[in-house]
Design a protein around this motif. Sequence first.
Motif, PDB file in Angstrom:
ATOM      1  N   GLN A  73       0.836  -1.191   0.000  1.00  0.00           N
ATOM      2  CA  GLN A  73       0.000   0.000   0.000  1.00  0.00           C
ATOM      3  C   GLN A  73       0.875   1.248   0.000  1.00  0.00           C
ATOM      4  OE1 GLN A  73      -2.822   0.089   3.185  1.00  0.00           O
ATOM      5  NE2 GLN A  73      -3.607   2.117   2.643  1.00  0.00           N
ATOM      6  N   VAL A  74       0.573   2.162  -0.904  1.00  0.00           N
ATOM      7  CA  VAL A  74       1.364   3.382  -1.014  1.00  0.00           C
ATOM      8  C   VAL A  74       0.902   4.396   0.041  1.00  0.00           C
ATOM      9  CG1 VAL A  74       2.008   5.311  -2.492  1.00  0.00           C
ATOM     10  CG2 VAL A  74       1.705   3.020  -3.481  1.00  0.00           C
ATOM     11  N   GLN A  75       1.876   4.989   0.688  1.00  0.00           N
ATOM     12  CA  GLN A  75       1.577   6.004   1.694  1.00  0.00           C
ATOM     13  C   GLN A  75       2.455   7.220   1.445  1.00  0.00           C
ATOM     14  OE1 GLN A  75       2.003   4.672   5.764  1.00  0.00           O
ATOM     15  NE2 GLN A  75       0.392   6.048   6.440  1.00  0.00           N
ATOM     16  N   VAL A  76       1.823   8.369   1.364  1.00  0.00           N
ATOM     17  CA  VAL A  76       2.521   9.637   1.134  1.00  0.00           C
ATOM     18  C   VAL A  76       2.236  10.547   2.326  1.00  0.00           C
ATOM     19  CG1 VAL A  76       2.768  11.640  -0.374  1.00  0.00           C
ATOM     20  CG2 VAL A  76       2.284   9.384  -1.367  1.00  0.00           C
ATOM     21  N   VAL A  77       3.297  11.071   2.918  1.00  0.00           N
ATOM     22  CA  VAL A  77       3.135  11.884   4.126  1.00  0.00           C
ATOM     23  C   VAL A  77       3.991  13.141   4.014  1.00  0.00           C
ATOM     24  CG1 VAL A  77       3.375  11.967   6.626  1.00  0.00           C
ATOM     25  CG2 VAL A  77       2.726   9.821   5.513  1.00  0.00           C
ATOM     26  N   GLU A  78       3.348  14.295   4.206  1.00  0.00           N
ATOM     27  CA  GLU A  78       4.059  15.575   4.177  1.00  0.00           C
ATOM     28  C   GLU A  78       4.322  16.056   5.602  1.00  0.00           C
ATOM     29  OE1 GLU A  78       0.679  15.949   1.036  1.00  0.00           O
ATOM     30  OE2 GLU A  78       0.881  15.345   3.146  1.00  0.00           O
ATOM     31  N   SER A  79       5.331  16.924   5.702  1.00  0.00           N
ATOM     32  CA  SER A  79       5.614  17.589   6.978  1.00  0.00           C
ATOM     33  C   SER A  79       6.304  18.909   6.694  1.00  0.00           C
ATOM     34  CB  SER A  79       6.500  16.710   7.873  1.00  0.00           C
ATOM     35  OG  SER A  79       7.753  16.484   7.249  1.00  0.00           O
ATOM     36  N   GLY A  80       6.344  19.768   7.697  1.00  0.00           N
ATOM     37  CA  GLY A  80       7.133  20.993   7.585  1.00  0.00           C
ATOM     38  C   GLY A  80       6.352  22.272   7.394  1.00  0.00           C
ATOM     39  N   GLY A  81       5.050  22.195   7.285  1.00  0.00           N
ATOM     40  CA  GLY A  81       4.273  23.424   7.119  1.00  0.00           C
ATOM     41  C   GLY A  81       4.264  24.241   8.403  1.00  0.00           C
ATOM     42  N   GLY A  82       3.684  25.429   8.309  1.00  0.00           N
ATOM     43  CA  GLY A  82       3.596  26.275   9.497  1.00  0.00           C
ATOM     44  C   GLY A  82       3.284  27.708   9.145  1.00  0.00           C
ATOM     45  N   LEU A  83       3.465  28.562  10.141  1.00  0.00           N
ATOM     46  CA  LEU A  83       3.204  29.996   9.986  1.00  0.00           C
ATOM     47  C   LEU A  83       4.533  30.728   9.906  1.00  0.00           C
ATOM     48  CD1 LEU A  83       1.334  32.509  10.135  1.00  0.00           C
ATOM     49  CD2 LEU A  83       1.509  32.333  12.631  1.00  0.00           C
ATOM     50  N   VAL A  84       4.661  31.591   8.912  1.00  0.00           N
ATOM     51  CA  VAL A  84       5.899  32.340   8.728  1.00  0.00           C
ATOM     52  C   VAL A  84       5.561  33.746   8.243  1.00  0.00           C
ATOM     53  CG1 VAL A  84       6.207  31.560   6.349  1.00  0.00           C
ATOM     54  CG2 VAL A  84       8.199  32.245   7.680  1.00  0.00           C
ATOM     55  N   GLN A  85       6.421  34.689   8.563  1.00  0.00           N
ATOM     56  CA  GLN A  85       6.212  36.060   8.083  1.00  0.00           C
ATOM     57  C   GLN A  85       6.655  36.186   6.640  1.00  0.00           C
ATOM     58  OE1 GLN A  85       8.248  38.662  10.860  1.00  0.00           O
ATOM     59  NE2 GLN A  85       6.324  39.051  11.951  1.00  0.00           N
ATOM     60  N   ALA A  86       6.079  37.131   5.949  1.00  0.00           N
ATOM     61  CA  ALA A  86       6.474  37.401   4.569  1.00  0.00           C
ATOM     62  C   ALA A  86       7.986  37.641   4.509  1.00  0.00           C
ATOM     63  CB  ALA A  86       5.721  38.604   4.030  1.00  0.00           C
ATOM     64  N   GLY A  87       8.600  37.053   3.493  1.00  0.00           N
ATOM     65  CA  GLY A  87      10.042  37.150   3.343  1.00  0.00           C
ATOM     66  C   GLY A  87      10.796  36.002   3.987  1.00  0.00           C
ATOM     67  N   GLY A  88      10.094  35.224   4.774  1.00  0.00           N
ATOM     68  CA  GLY A  88      10.724  34.104   5.468  1.00  0.00           C
ATOM     69  C   GLY A  88      10.820  32.854   4.607  1.00  0.00           C
TER      70      GLY A  88
END
Length: 130
Positions: free
Chosen positions: A1-16
């Motif tokens: 079974q194929v599993q795809v998992v993302e990570s690393g998102g969040g809140l950042v200020q413009a320019g970051g």
Amino acid sequence: QVQVVESGGGLVQAGGSLRLSCTASGLSFTSYTLGWFRQAPGKEREGVTCISGGGTSTYYADSVKGRFTISRDDAKKTLDLQMNSLKPEDTAMYYCAASRFYGGVCSPEAEPIEADFGYWGQGTQVTVSS
């Protein structure tokens, strides 16, 4: 079974900057085209970038060229998206996807087609404040 998992998102200020990562198990990772798509509230999902199997070909949407970099580590079976100089308009849910079929297509001149990708992660939210 194929599993795809993302990570690393969040809140950042413009320019970051933010770095998204994706792991895909259950498929011959090296041979599949991989991509990042995003969907902002009230908008259709769009193809942001893709990379072919072996990393020989990449595509970037005009809106992210020069700011985003896609990379893959086939030994670790990971796909990364380095996002610099982020703008409020980059705010969206970001999805990692693998091509529906072995190989797949990533052309430098054409936005990846959603229907060509058969394996999707749940998404990771990126929010850029002004």
